[in-house]
Design a protein around this motif. Sequence first.
Motif, PDB file in Angstrom:
ATOM      1  N   ALA A  13     -49.691  -4.864  19.952  1.00 50.59           N
ATOM      2  CA  ALA A  13     -48.705  -4.536  18.923  1.00 50.59           C
ATOM      3  C   ALA A  13     -48.186  -3.116  19.058  1.00 50.59           C
ATOM      4  O   ALA A  13     -46.993  -2.863  18.893  1.00 50.59           O
ATOM      5  CB  ALA A  13     -49.321  -4.750  17.538  1.00 50.59           C
ATOM      6  N   HIS A  14     -49.075  -2.168  19.359  1.00 47.52           N
ATOM      7  CA  HIS A  14     -48.613  -0.775  19.439  1.00 47.52           C
ATOM      8  C   HIS A  14     -47.680  -0.574  20.627  1.00 47.52           C
ATOM      9  O   HIS A  14     -46.755   0.238  20.570  1.00 47.52           O
ATOM     10  CB  HIS A  14     -49.803   0.194  19.499  1.00 47.52           C
ATOM     11  N   SER A  15     -47.896  -1.320  21.709  1.00 45.67           N
ATOM     12  CA  SER A  15     -46.994  -1.227  22.860  1.00 45.67           C
ATOM     13  C   SER A  15     -45.679  -1.954  22.587  1.00 45.67           C
ATOM     14  O   SER A  15     -44.615  -1.535  23.063  1.00 45.67           O
ATOM     15  CB  SER A  15     -47.659  -1.825  24.105  1.00 45.67           C
ATOM     16  N   GLU A  16     -45.742  -3.032  21.821  1.00 46.53           N
ATOM     17  CA  GLU A  16     -44.519  -3.759  21.486  1.00 46.53           C
ATOM     18  C   GLU A  16     -43.608  -2.905  20.615  1.00 46.53           C
ATOM     19  O   GLU A  16     -42.375  -2.994  20.712  1.00 46.53           O
ATOM     20  CB  GLU A  16     -44.848  -5.071  20.784  1.00 46.53           C
ATOM     21  N   GLU A 247     -35.924  24.299  26.151  1.00 49.69           N
ATOM     22  CA  GLU A 247     -35.730  25.604  26.779  1.00 49.69           C
ATOM     23  C   GLU A 247     -35.581  25.545  28.290  1.00 49.69           C
ATOM     24  O   GLU A 247     -35.048  26.486  28.889  1.00 49.69           O
ATOM     25  CB  GLU A 247     -36.898  26.532  26.414  1.00 49.69           C
ATOM     26  N   ASN A 248     -36.017  24.462  28.901  1.00 49.71           N
ATOM     27  CA  ASN A 248     -36.019  24.395  30.361  1.00 49.71           C
ATOM     28  C   ASN A 248     -35.163  23.273  30.930  1.00 49.71           C
ATOM     29  O   ASN A 248     -35.193  23.028  32.139  1.00 49.71           O
ATOM     30  CB  ASN A 248     -37.456  24.258  30.869  1.00 49.71           C
ATOM     31  N   THR A 249     -34.455  22.572  30.070  1.00 50.64           N
ATOM     32  CA  THR A 249     -33.502  21.566  30.524  1.00 50.64           C
ATOM     33  C   THR A 249     -32.228  21.747  29.699  1.00 50.64           C
ATOM     34  O   THR A 249     -32.153  22.607  28.834  1.00 50.64           O
ATOM     35  CB  THR A 249     -34.031  20.125  30.330  1.00 50.64           C
ATOM     36  N   ASP A 250     -31.237  20.907  29.983  1.00 49.44           N
ATOM     37  CA  ASP A 250     -29.988  20.964  29.221  1.00 49.44           C
ATOM     38  C   ASP A 250     -30.031  20.103  27.962  1.00 49.44           C
ATOM     39  O   ASP A 250     -29.011  19.942  27.285  1.00 49.44           O
ATOM     40  CB  ASP A 250     -28.818  20.507  30.098  1.00 49.44           C
ATOM     41  N   VAL A 251     -31.199  19.543  27.659  1.00 49.81           N
ATOM     42  CA  VAL A 251     -31.347  18.731  26.459  1.00 49.81           C
ATOM     43  C   VAL A 251     -31.068  19.573  25.213  1.00 49.81           C
ATOM     44  O   VAL A 251     -31.553  20.700  25.083  1.00 49.81           O
ATOM     45  CB  VAL A 251     -32.775  18.134  26.391  1.00 49.81           C
ATOM     46  N   LYS A 252     -30.266  19.042  24.308  1.00 50.36           N
ATOM     47  CA  LYS A 252     -29.937  19.747  23.063  1.00 50.36           C
ATOM     48  C   LYS A 252     -30.703  19.197  21.861  1.00 50.36           C
ATOM     49  O   LYS A 252     -30.878  19.893  20.863  1.00 50.36           O
ATOM     50  CB  LYS A 252     -28.436  19.653  22.789  1.00 50.36           C
ATOM     51  N   TYR A 253     -31.113  17.938  21.965  1.00 47.97           N
ATOM     52  CA  TYR A 253     -31.768  17.284  20.831  1.00 47.97           C
ATOM     53  C   TYR A 253     -33.010  16.548  21.326  1.00 47.97           C
ATOM     54  O   TYR A 253     -32.974  15.852  22.344  1.00 47.97           O
ATOM     55  CB  TYR A 253     -30.823  16.285  20.153  1.00 47.97           C
ATOM     56  N   VAL A 254     -34.092  16.697  20.583  1.00 47.73           N
ATOM     57  CA  VAL A 254     -35.342  15.998  20.884  1.00 47.73           C
ATOM     58  C   VAL A 254     -35.808  15.278  19.630  1.00 47.73           C
ATOM     59  O   VAL A 254     -35.811  15.849  18.531  1.00 47.73           O
ATOM     60  CB  VAL A 254     -36.440  16.970  21.363  1.00 47.73           C
ATOM     61  N   LEU A 255     -36.178  14.025  19.784  1.00 51.89           N
ATOM     62  CA  LEU A 255     -36.692  13.223  18.680  1.00 51.89           C
ATOM     63  C   LEU A 255     -38.015  12.617  19.125  1.00 51.89           C
ATOM     64  O   LEU A 255     -38.142  12.172  20.270  1.00 51.89           O
ATOM     65  CB  LEU A 255     -35.694  12.115  18.337  1.00 51.89           C
ATOM     66  N   THR A 256     -39.010  12.612  18.245  1.00 53.98           N
ATOM     67  CA  THR A 256     -40.327  12.082  18.623  1.00 53.98           C
ATOM     68  C   THR A 256     -40.736  10.947  17.678  1.00 53.98           C
ATOM     69  O   THR A 256     -40.287  10.877  16.544  1.00 53.98           O
ATOM     70  CB  THR A 256     -41.412  13.173  18.586  1.00 53.98           C
ATOM     71  N   PHE A 257     -41.587  10.077  18.214  1.00 57.62           N
ATOM     72  CA  PHE A 257     -42.096   8.941  17.449  1.00 57.62           C
ATOM     73  C   PHE A 257     -43.550   8.732  17.845  1.00 57.62           C
ATOM     74  O   PHE A 257     -43.864   8.552  19.023  1.00 57.62           O
ATOM     75  CB  PHE A 257     -41.280   7.684  17.745  1.00 57.62           C
ATOM     76  N   GLU A 258     -44.434   8.757  16.857  1.00 53.81           N
ATOM     77  CA  GLU A 258     -45.872   8.645  17.113  1.00 53.81           C
ATOM     78  C   GLU A 258     -46.316   7.189  17.014  1.00 53.81           C
ATOM     79  O   GLU A 258     -45.902   6.459  16.108  1.00 53.81           O
ATOM     80  CB  GLU A 258     -46.627   9.484  16.082  1.00 53.81           C
ATOM     81  N   ILE A 259     -47.157   6.770  17.945  1.00 50.49           N
ATOM     82  CA  ILE A 259     -47.677   5.403  17.930  1.00 50.49           C
ATOM     83  C   ILE A 259     -49.201   5.447  17.934  1.00 50.49           C
ATOM     84  O   ILE A 259     -49.814   6.064  18.814  1.00 50.49           O
ATOM     85  CB  ILE A 259     -47.153   4.583  19.125  1.00 50.49           C
ATOM     86  N   LYS A 260     -49.789   4.813  16.917  1.00 50.92           N
ATOM     87  CA  LYS A 260     -51.237   4.808  16.750  1.00 50.92           C
ATOM     88  C   LYS A 260     -51.821   3.424  17.021  1.00 50.92           C
ATOM     89  O   LYS A 260     -51.181   2.410  16.753  1.00 50.92           O
ATOM     90  CB  LYS A 260     -51.615   5.223  15.323  1.00 50.92           C
ATOM     91  N   LYS A 288     -35.884   1.431  12.373  1.00 47.94           N
ATOM     92  CA  LYS A 288     -36.126  -0.011  12.243  1.00 47.94           C
ATOM     93  C   LYS A 288     -37.593  -0.353  12.448  1.00 47.94           C
ATOM     94  O   LYS A 288     -38.088  -1.349  11.914  1.00 47.94           O
ATOM     95  CB  LYS A 288     -35.255  -0.785  13.239  1.00 47.94           C
ATOM     96  N   VAL A 289     -38.284   0.466  13.247  1.00 48.53           N
ATOM     97  CA  VAL A 289     -39.712   0.244  13.468  1.00 48.53           C
ATOM     98  C   VAL A 289     -40.529   0.865  12.343  1.00 48.53           C
ATOM     99  O   VAL A 289     -41.555   0.323  11.935  1.00 48.53           O
ATOM    100  CB  VAL A 289     -40.132   0.815  14.835  1.00 48.53           C
ATOM    101  N   ASP A 290     -40.084   2.011  11.830  1.00 43.40           N
ATOM    102  CA  ASP A 290     -40.772   2.656  10.700  1.00 43.40           C
ATOM    103  C   ASP A 290     -39.733   3.288   9.783  1.00 43.40           C
ATOM    104  O   ASP A 290     -39.093   4.269  10.140  1.00 43.40           O
ATOM    105  CB  ASP A 290     -41.740   3.730  11.198  1.00 43.40           C
ATOM    106  N   TYR A 297     -45.742   4.569  14.081  1.00 45.84           N
ATOM    107  CA  TYR A 297     -46.208   3.192  14.002  1.00 45.84           C
ATOM    108  C   TYR A 297     -47.726   3.192  14.087  1.00 45.84           C
ATOM    109  O   TYR A 297     -48.312   3.825  14.965  1.00 45.84           O
ATOM    110  CB  TYR A 297     -45.632   2.340  15.141  1.00 45.84           C
ATOM    111  N   ASP A 298     -48.368   2.502  13.157  1.00 47.40           N
ATOM    112  CA  ASP A 298     -49.820   2.346  13.167  1.00 47.40           C
ATOM    113  C   ASP A 298     -50.104   0.853  13.133  1.00 47.40           C
ATOM    114  O   ASP A 298     -49.660   0.147  12.227  1.00 47.40           O
ATOM    115  CB  ASP A 298     -50.444   3.038  11.948  1.00 47.40           C
ATOM    116  N   ASP A 299     -50.836   0.350  14.132  1.00 48.80           N
ATOM    117  CA  ASP A 299     -51.060  -1.097  14.208  1.00 48.80           C
ATOM    118  C   ASP A 299     -51.893  -1.629  13.050  1.00 48.80           C
ATOM    119  O   ASP A 299     -51.997  -2.845  12.863  1.00 48.80           O
ATOM    120  CB  ASP A 299     -51.682  -1.500  15.547  1.00 48.80           C
ATOM    121  N   ARG A 300     -52.479  -0.747  12.237  1.00 49.46           N
ATOM    122  CA  ARG A 300     -53.215  -1.204  11.053  1.00 49.46           C
ATOM    123  C   ARG A 300     -52.309  -1.399   9.851  1.00 49.46           C
ATOM    124  O   ARG A 300     -52.700  -2.010   8.860  1.00 49.46           O
ATOM    125  CB  ARG A 300     -54.290  -0.182  10.677  1.00 49.46           C
ATOM    126  N   LYS A 301     -51.114  -0.876   9.930  1.00 50.29           N
ATOM    127  CA  LYS A 301     -50.223  -0.855   8.774  1.00 50.29           C
ATOM    128  C   LYS A 301     -49.920  -2.237   8.189  1.00 50.29           C
ATOM    129  O   LYS A 301     -49.932  -2.404   6.976  1.00 50.29           O
ATOM    130  CB  LYS A 301     -48.915  -0.143   9.124  1.00 50.29           C
TER     131      LYS A 301
END
Length: 391
Positions: A13-16, A247-260, A288-290, A297-301
Amino acid sequence: MAKTKEFFNILHAHSEAKLNILDEYVVTWMRKIALGPFGEKALVIDGFSGTGVYDNNKHGSPIRLLKHAMNFCEQAEKHGWPAPKLMFLFIEGFDDNYDELLSNIYKLTRLDLTGEAGFERLPGFPSIEVSCQNGSFEDVLESLLGELKSGYTLIPSFCFIDPFGFKDTPFDLIARYLKNPKSEILLNFIYEETNRFIRAKDPKIQAHMKKHFGVNDLNELTELVSDKEAALRKEIVVDFYSRQLMENTDVKYVLTFEIKKSGRTKLILFYGTKNIKGIKVMKKAMWKVDDTGLYMYDDRKPLQDIRFAFTKEIEDEIMIGDLANQIFEYYTGSRAYIEEIEEFVLTDTIFPIEVYAKKALVKLEKEGKFKEVRNRKNKNTYPKNTIINFN
């Protein structure tokens, strides 16, 4: 390399959850590139493709991506749109997995890639080109970037990087890829393993960790995380890697998503782009995922969190109110175009604009927080070029 079966037996589930985010994003991304004003060719790179199909018959990223592309082409033909020009590069380093990947692609598309090294057109879908490479992500991407002539860049490209461990994704290689103007990544950052070995004394592990973070000296990072409790240590690592990208690439925006998994952080998805439209699409995909605003995402949720419709409505009202307060606090006493406000929501708040931005503005207007609204016909609407004067 021999096949490592444990990675490819069952889609958990966490990989899905990770693949669901990929699904939601890549469909829109392909459309924006292929159907945009320039009708550009789009390249999708799947850096650790696996076999394409799990033992429980669920599809992995390569088969999902090809099905999305085929559906897109069928839809384009139905509506009379130009045939989308799409290229897919699938990279798989384990020999047995590579053979299975070729077999699974053939079953889906009747495309025989046995012995082929270059891009081949998909039977029945001539605007889709596919290449499978049997090698490491590092070697294949190095080769691809090395083939670019001086002054040339890749076509618009999206790279999905889903490795087995931290030693497989050297930061400097990712940074080189991101030098291409229209390039972006969705990286599965293996947090659990990184956290376990970040302070290891073994010189080989230290060398891999330095490449992982793109640094010559790990002391700064190891000192920051030393003796910190788990949540703060994770925050430090995420912030450090985000700053490396910014700081070391041309990326302007970074978004993160934690999976437990089972309550422990297994991985953290890092999305990096130069285009604010990408953030708009990816935020919506992750939401849509959270939809709690935690981007987690926590597979216990599912066992813990059974929310009734009225509970969701209350939560939405709270979020709308929270966003309305943030907008008003930021713009109070000033004037702004709707486009500026939407950019603020995308880059400075947790919220996707499609879900809450307009509702928050309606709330502010009903509360009398606007002096004047220009360039619109109807109240409580905020079309393009709307100007809002805040009290």
